[in-house]
Motif scaffolding. Structure first.
Motif, PDB file in Angstrom:
ATOM      1  N   LYS A  89       0.826  -1.202   0.000  1.00  0.00           N
ATOM      2  CA  LYS A  89       0.000   0.000   0.000  1.00  0.00           C
ATOM      3  C   LYS A  89       0.863   1.255   0.000  1.00  0.00           C
ATOM      4  CE  LYS A  89      -3.837  -2.168   2.414  1.00  0.00           C
ATOM      5  NZ  LYS A  89      -4.644  -2.182   3.632  1.00  0.00           N
ATOM      6  N   GLU A  90       0.695   2.066  -1.014  1.00  0.00           N
ATOM      7  CA  GLU A  90       1.425   3.322  -1.119  1.00  0.00           C
ATOM      8  C   GLU A  90       1.010   4.261   0.016  1.00  0.00           C
ATOM      9  OE1 GLU A  90       1.997   6.879  -4.347  1.00  0.00           O
ATOM     10  OE2 GLU A  90       1.487   4.867  -5.056  1.00  0.00           O
ATOM     11  N   GLY A  91       1.976   4.982   0.587  1.00  0.00           N
ATOM     12  CA  GLY A  91       1.697   5.907   1.681  1.00  0.00           C
ATOM     13  C   GLY A  91       1.703   5.253   3.046  1.00  0.00           C
ATOM     14  N   GLN A  92       1.998   3.959   3.104  1.00  0.00           N
ATOM     15  CA  GLN A  92       2.046   3.251   4.376  1.00  0.00           C
ATOM     16  C   GLN A  92       3.403   2.567   4.537  1.00  0.00           C
ATOM     17  OE1 GLN A  92      -1.359   0.823   5.209  1.00  0.00           O
ATOM     18  NE2 GLN A  92      -2.789   2.382   4.564  1.00  0.00           N
ATOM     19  N   GLU A  93       4.447   3.340   4.281  1.00  0.00           N
ATOM     20  CA  GLU A  93       5.793   2.788   4.376  1.00  0.00           C
ATOM     21  C   GLU A  93       6.313   2.864   5.808  1.00  0.00           C
ATOM     22  OE1 GLU A  93       4.993   4.108   0.304  1.00  0.00           O
ATOM     23  OE2 GLU A  93       4.966   5.250   2.163  1.00  0.00           O
ATOM     24  N   THR A  94       7.121   1.871   6.153  1.00  0.00           N
ATOM     25  CA  THR A  94       7.889   1.890   7.389  1.00  0.00           C
ATOM     26  C   THR A  94       9.343   2.030   6.972  1.00  0.00           C
ATOM     27  OG1 THR A  94       6.301   0.484   8.547  1.00  0.00           O
ATOM     28  CG2 THR A  94       8.523   0.623   9.475  1.00  0.00           C
ATOM     29  N   ILE A  95      10.001   3.038   7.519  1.00  0.00           N
ATOM     30  CA  ILE A  95      11.376   3.329   7.138  1.00  0.00           C
ATOM     31  C   ILE A  95      12.261   3.139   8.366  1.00  0.00           C
ATOM     32  CG2 ILE A  95      12.956   5.110   6.306  1.00  0.00           C
ATOM     33  CD1 ILE A  95      10.394   6.353   4.931  1.00  0.00           C
ATOM     34  N   ASP A  96      13.174   2.169   8.297  1.00  0.00           N
ATOM     35  CA  ASP A  96      14.128   1.922   9.372  1.00  0.00           C
ATOM     36  C   ASP A  96      15.486   2.431   8.921  1.00  0.00           C
ATOM     37  OD1 ASP A  96      12.573   0.435  11.420  1.00  0.00           O
ATOM     38  OD2 ASP A  96      12.277  -0.974   9.777  1.00  0.00           O
ATOM     39  N   ALA A  97      16.081   3.326   9.707  1.00  0.00           N
ATOM     40  CA  ALA A  97      17.379   3.910   9.382  1.00  0.00           C
ATOM     41  C   ALA A  97      18.389   3.514  10.453  1.00  0.00           C
ATOM     42  CB  ALA A  97      17.270   5.430   9.299  1.00  0.00           C
ATOM     43  N   TYR A  98      19.589   3.157  10.015  1.00  0.00           N
ATOM     44  CA  TYR A  98      20.651   2.724  10.921  1.00  0.00           C
ATOM     45  C   TYR A  98      21.904   3.543  10.633  1.00  0.00           C
ATOM     46  CZ  TYR A  98      17.514  -1.296  10.973  1.00  0.00           C
ATOM     47  OH  TYR A  98      16.401  -2.104  11.050  1.00  0.00           O
ATOM     48  N   GLY A  99      22.586   3.972  11.682  1.00  0.00           N
ATOM     49  CA  GLY A  99      23.808   4.738  11.491  1.00  0.00           C
ATOM     50  C   GLY A  99      24.552   4.903  12.795  1.00  0.00           C
ATOM     51  N   ASN A 100      25.644   5.595  12.706  1.00  0.00           N
ATOM     52  CA  ASN A 100      26.460   5.809  13.897  1.00  0.00           C
ATOM     53  C   ASN A 100      26.800   7.288  14.024  1.00  0.00           C
ATOM     54  OD1 ASN A 100      27.637   4.942  16.229  1.00  0.00           O
ATOM     55  ND2 ASN A 100      29.478   4.171  15.254  1.00  0.00           N
TER      56      ASN A 100
END
Length: 165
Positions: free
Chosen positions: A73-84
């Motif tokens: 479904k467009e507009g229902q994204e889950t965005i996981d970001a990883y960094g330091n």
């Protein structure tokens, strides 16, 4: 517990005047990275290497970003970001920025919800909040900071903000 409630209340009061740009989450999401992998069947895209994600004034930078589109479904994204750390930046309607950083961030586009985990910090107008976990409801400007087992939530309030009230 009383100090935690007072700190949270102060933070909410500080941010009450500055609302996120009202049309940020209505804008398209642009992602630039060194590499990209797509799993079409699972609706998962993994970006790695100097990842820059932009949506309106929202700017997330990370080493790795995983975008999952639930049920396609467009507009229902889950965005996981990883960094330091991974970083978060957004402009408020009054033009003032809010910035955050943590080792892991989760941004849910449908609910406009940001969760920062591990060495999380959120900075607005020179004041900052540090904790193990910081959750931020972008559209409502509601924030909750939680401590870890061996650390407490730390809030630094700048005097110029207190004098404006």
């Amino acid at each position: 517990m009383k100090l935690y409630k007072l700190t949270t209340l102060l933070c909410l009061c500080l941010s009450a005047q500055a609302w996120a740009l009202s049309n940020d989450t209505e804008q398209p999401i642009y992602i630039d990275s060194d590499n990209q992998e797509l799993d079409i069947q699972k609706n998962v895209v993994t970006f790695s290497g100097n990842v820059v994600l932009r949506q309106g004034s929202i700017d997330i930078r990370a080493d790795k970003v995983v975008v999952t589109r639930q049920s396609g479904k467009e507009g229902q994204e889950t965005i996981d970001a990883y960094g330091n750390p991974a970083t978060f930046h957004q402009l408020m309607d009054d033009g003032k920025p809010i910035d955050g950083a943590a080792k892991k961030m989760r941004y849910e586009t449908a609910t406009e919800y940001l969760k920062m985990t591990d060495d999380a910090v959120l900075i607005q107008e020179g004041s900052e909040i540090k904790g193990k976990i910081i959750t931020y409801k972008i559209d409502e400007q509601k924030l909750v900071a939680e401590s870890g087992k061996k650390q407490r939530v730390t809030t630094i309030l700048q005097p110029n903000q207190l004098n404006k009230k």
